[in-house]
Design a protein around this motif. Structure first.
Motif, short mmCIF file in Angstrom:
data_model
loop_
_atom_site.label_atom_id
_atom_site.label_comp_id
_atom_site.label_asym_id
_atom_site.label_seq_id
_atom_site.Cartn_x
_atom_site.Cartn_y
_atom_site.Cartn_z
N TYR A 51 0.85 -1.19 0.00
CA TYR A 51 0.00 0.00 0.00
C TYR A 51 0.89 1.24 0.00
O TYR A 51 1.84 1.34 0.79
N CYS A 52 0.57 2.19 -0.87
CA CYS A 52 1.31 3.46 -0.96
C CYS A 52 0.46 4.54 -0.32
O CYS A 52 -0.61 4.89 -0.85
N GLN A 53 0.92 5.07 0.82
CA GLN A 53 0.15 6.07 1.54
C GLN A 53 0.17 7.41 0.82
O GLN A 53 -0.81 8.15 0.85
N GLN A 56 -2.13 6.82 -1.92
CA GLN A 56 -3.36 6.17 -1.44
C GLN A 56 -3.84 5.11 -2.42
O GLN A 56 -5.00 5.06 -2.81
N GLN A 58 -3.68 0.86 -3.28
CA GLN A 58 -3.43 -0.49 -2.80
C GLN A 58 -3.14 -1.40 -3.98
O GLN A 58 -3.94 -1.51 -4.91
N PHE A 92 0.08 12.47 8.68
CA PHE A 92 -0.40 11.09 8.72
C PHE A 92 -0.56 10.60 10.15
O PHE A 92 -1.51 9.85 10.46
N HIS A 127 -9.73 2.14 3.76
CA HIS A 127 -9.29 3.51 3.50
C HIS A 127 -8.70 4.17 4.73
O HIS A 127 -8.65 5.39 4.82
N THR A 129 -5.74 5.24 7.57
CA THR A 129 -4.35 5.70 7.51
C THR A 129 -3.46 4.61 8.11
O THR A 129 -3.66 4.18 9.25
N HIS A 130 -2.47 4.16 7.35
CA HIS A 130 -1.64 3.05 7.77
C HIS A 130 -0.58 3.51 8.77
O HIS A 130 -0.07 4.63 8.69
N SER A 133 3.12 4.72 7.85
CA SER A 133 3.38 6.09 7.38
C SER A 133 3.39 7.09 8.54
O SER A 133 3.42 8.30 8.30
N THR A 134 3.35 6.61 9.80
CA THR A 134 3.33 7.49 10.96
C THR A 134 4.67 7.46 11.67
O THR A 134 5.61 6.76 11.25
#
Length: 429
Positions: A51-53, A56, A58, A92, A127, A129-130, A133-134
């Motif tokens: 997945y590319c944040q 966005q 998948q 994020f 959908h 926020t992963h 990416s935080t």
């Protein structure tokens, strides 16, 4: 001579992406077989590592994710990320924290839940926020952050980290403040009431009990005559009822317990005085013999009118849900529930019931012979458990301590007099 040179042509993948870039291969039409197949493949959750944040997007497999990283759109997004990476990661992180706390406030507001369970519920939305990416690398780091910021109560167990939501909204703070003010007000009222009672006791002075002396008679004295007229008996009963009502309003206790307490205290004082006298046997006076005969006749009359009690020969069932009863079993739980009150929650059969104790809130199952009816204060609501009006509700009006009977008023206005203590019972509420 002619020399032929065979140069290797572009691969199938290179041709595919060249056509996509030039617009020679448009996307699938909505509703086509290819479009429907892609939708079915993309249904549900995919692996988070594909997945590319930033975009966005998948991807379904590693090859698709590799092709996405080579695309121009992803390269442009990465150029923007390189310019200010901290800003993107902070955004994020704030989105992830806000979404997670919203889930905690709605779903797990008043429960203590495993952190992994909450996270699994949170990532069920494709959908979301992963976390990759935080600024938090692991779920444990994020849980500890929630504990440091006082957003959740956290504790670590062998099963993992547990979370409990803390409501910091203005509405919750207002409710908590109102509850504290109410508790302080009730405490002040209790203190003032206790001081008022203490002042009343101090003003009244010490209570002095009446002393009983032996009747002294000499030779040749005239015989003693006792007249028990109907008017005198009625006046005596009315005075006893008025005294019982006044005592119940002043002390706020059960009238039956006060009557037996006063009787036991007076009997103890008389026995103590008699013990101080000499061991010589004396003859019974005329007053004592008349009193004993009167009490014996009264006891026989009550037994004839009321019949055998419920504890003898099985008796008739009187248990019902909502009655306030007293446990008379002395050996149950080492005497823990002896003479303690409870409320009948459910009647299993005619002679067995489940009783919820008032003080300890314990639920115990007892037989009818182990229980006793409770007589409330005057003016309280009772239920008739024996007799021709069994099952009717009434109101306490008077207690006749001398004849061990009570007077009640039914809901239809009928006044019943001379009921026994085991014929009525207090009702909860």
């Amino acid at each position: 001579s002619v020399v032929l040179l065979f140069l290797p042509g572009p691969s199938h993948t290179q041709v595919y992406w060249k056509q996509r870039k030039e617009g020679a291969m448009p996307k699938q039409e909505v509703g086509s077989t290819k479009w429907l197949g892609n939708k079915m493949k993309a249904k549900g959750l995919q692996k988070l590592r594909w997945y590319c944040q930033m975009c966005q997007k998948q991807c379904r497999d590693e090859n698709g994710f590799k092709c996405h990283r080579m695309s121009d759109g992803h390269q442009r997004q990465m150029q923007l990320f390189v310019q200010d990476p901290n800003r993107f990661m902070d955004d994020f992180s704030q989105e992830f924290e806000a979404g997670f706390m919203q889930l905690m406030g709605h779903t797990y507001r008043s429960t203590r839940t495993l952190a992994n369970t909450c996270y699994t519920d949170f990532i069920s939305n494709r959908h979301h926020t992963h976390m990759n990416s935080t600024i938090w690398v692991t779920l444990s780091n994020f849980v500890q952050y929630l504990g440091r910021t006082h957003q959740c109560k956290i504790d670590k167990t062998p099963k993992g980290w547990y979370l409990q939501y803390i409501d910091n909204t203005p509405e919750a703070q207002m409710r908590q403040k109102a509850q504290q003010e109410l508790e302080q007000k009730e405490l002040k009222q209790e203190v003032s009431h206790e001081s008022f009672l203490a002042q009343q006791v101090a003003d009244a002075g010490e209570f002095q009990e009446s002393e009983f002396t032996e009747l002294q008679r000499k030779e040749g004295d005239a015989p003693i005559k006792i007249s028990m007229s109907a008017a005198a008996a009625a006046a005596k009963v009315a005075a006893a009822s008025a005294a019982a009502m006044a005592a119940s309003k002043l002390l706020g206790e059960d009238v039956l317990e006060q009557a037996f307490g006063a009787h036991s205290a007076s009997s103890g004082s008389r026995e103590k005085k008699e013990g101080k006298e000499s061991g010589k046997e004396r003859k019974m006076t005329v007053m004592e013999s008349v009193r004993l005969e009167h009490e014996e006749a009264k006891r026989r009359k009550i037994e004839v009118e009321q019949g055998p009690s419920s504890s003898e020969e099985g008796g008739e069932p009187w248990l019902a849900a909502g009655l306030v009863v007293k446990v008379m079993h002395q050996e149950l739980a080492g005497g823990k529930y002896h003479r303690k009150k409870g409320i009948v929650e459910k009647v299993r059969d005619q002679f067995t019931a489940d009783v919820r104790m008032t003080e300890t809130k314990d639920l115990i199952r007892l037989e009818q012979e182990m229980l006793e009816t409770v007589i409330p204060n005057v003016g309280k609501r009772v239920r008739i458990v024996k007799g021709f009006r069994k099952g009717d509700y009434a109101t306490m009006r008077a207690v006749d301590i001398a004849s061990f009977s009570i007077n009640v008023e039914c809901e239809d206005g009928t006044l019943l007099e001379g009921l026994g203590y085991d014929q009525v019972c207090k009702v909860d509420g």
